[in-house]
Write an enzyme that holds these catalytic residues in place. Structure first.
Site, PDB file in Angstrom:
ATOM      1  N   ALA A  62       2.235 -14.121  16.420  1.00  0.00           N
ATOM      2  CA  ALA A  62       1.154 -15.074  16.132  1.00  0.00           C
ATOM      3  C   ALA A  62       0.669 -15.768  17.400  1.00  0.00           C
ATOM      4  O   ALA A  62      -0.538 -15.880  17.631  1.00  0.00           O
ATOM      5  CB  ALA A  62       1.621 -16.106  15.108  1.00  0.00           C
ATOM      6  N   GLU A  63       1.605 -16.232  18.233  1.00  0.00           N
ATOM      7  CA  GLU A  63       1.185 -16.906  19.468  1.00  0.00           C
ATOM      8  C   GLU A  63       0.481 -15.940  20.408  1.00  0.00           C
ATOM      9  O   GLU A  63      -0.494 -16.307  21.067  1.00  0.00           O
ATOM     10  CB  GLU A  63       2.364 -17.575  20.175  1.00  0.00           C
ATOM     11  CG  GLU A  63       1.898 -18.326  21.409  1.00  0.00           C
ATOM     12  CD  GLU A  63       2.762 -19.498  21.803  1.00  0.00           C
ATOM     13  OE1 GLU A  63       2.438 -20.108  22.834  1.00  0.00           O
ATOM     14  OE2 GLU A  63       3.727 -19.813  21.088  1.00  0.00           O
ATOM     15  N   SER A  64       0.939 -14.704  20.449  1.00  0.00           N
ATOM     16  CA  SER A  64       0.300 -13.709  21.316  1.00  0.00           C
ATOM     17  C   SER A  64      -1.135 -13.438  20.891  1.00  0.00           C
ATOM     18  O   SER A  64      -2.054 -13.463  21.710  1.00  0.00           O
ATOM     19  CB  SER A  64       1.098 -12.400  21.304  1.00  0.00           C
ATOM     20  OG  SER A  64       2.388 -12.597  21.824  1.00  0.00           O
TER      21      SER A  64
END
Length: 142
Positions: A62-64
């Site tokens: 998700a952060e990527s």
């Protein structure tokens, strides 16, 4: 000159070399005016001890994808992007196949961005809902 969709995807995936994204086999697969999609295989490399997808691997996906989404919509000659907060609610377990994270902008400001990230499986079941805040900071002038 505007890059084609294929060129942008190739550039994004090339940037993943020798990073956590390569380790987790995260691949950027689609984008549009207000979203970006990446996928990650679910296998023993991303399991927690009981054989299901680890929430930390989901958060890394998700952060990527959210950071990449912010990155492709800024002037990278002048600014860089950093994640400043992520939340994740895990709703369903996955043991095989792929998970797909689609990051959509809720706010796209000059300095801060807020993204909604929905993680689904191969059958389009909702696995996790994440929120990511990013910040665009000026690069130091040489």
């Amino acid at each position: 000159m505007q890059l084609s969709k294929e060129d942008v995807l190739a550039k994004a995936n090339k940037a993943c070399k020798n990073t956590l994204m390569e380790t987790l086999e995260i691949e950027v697969v689609d984008f549009g005016d207000n979203f970006l999609v990446a996928k990650m295989p679910v296998n023993s490399r991303v399991y927690q001890p009981d054989g299901v997808l680890h929430g930390g691997a989901t958060a890394a996906l998700a952060e990527s994808v959210g950071s990449f989404a912010s990155h492709i919509f800024i002037d990278t000659e002048k600014f860089f992007v950093r994640g400043i907060e992520i939340t994740a609610n895990h709703l369903k377990s996955v043991t095989e196949g792929f998970v797909y994270a689609k990051a959509t902008f809720l706010h796209r400001g000059r300095t801060t961005q807020l993204l909604d990230i929905r993680v689904t499986d191969d059958a389009d079941n909702l696995i996790s809902i994440c929120r990511l805040s990013t910040i665009s900071l000026p690069k130091k002038k040489s």
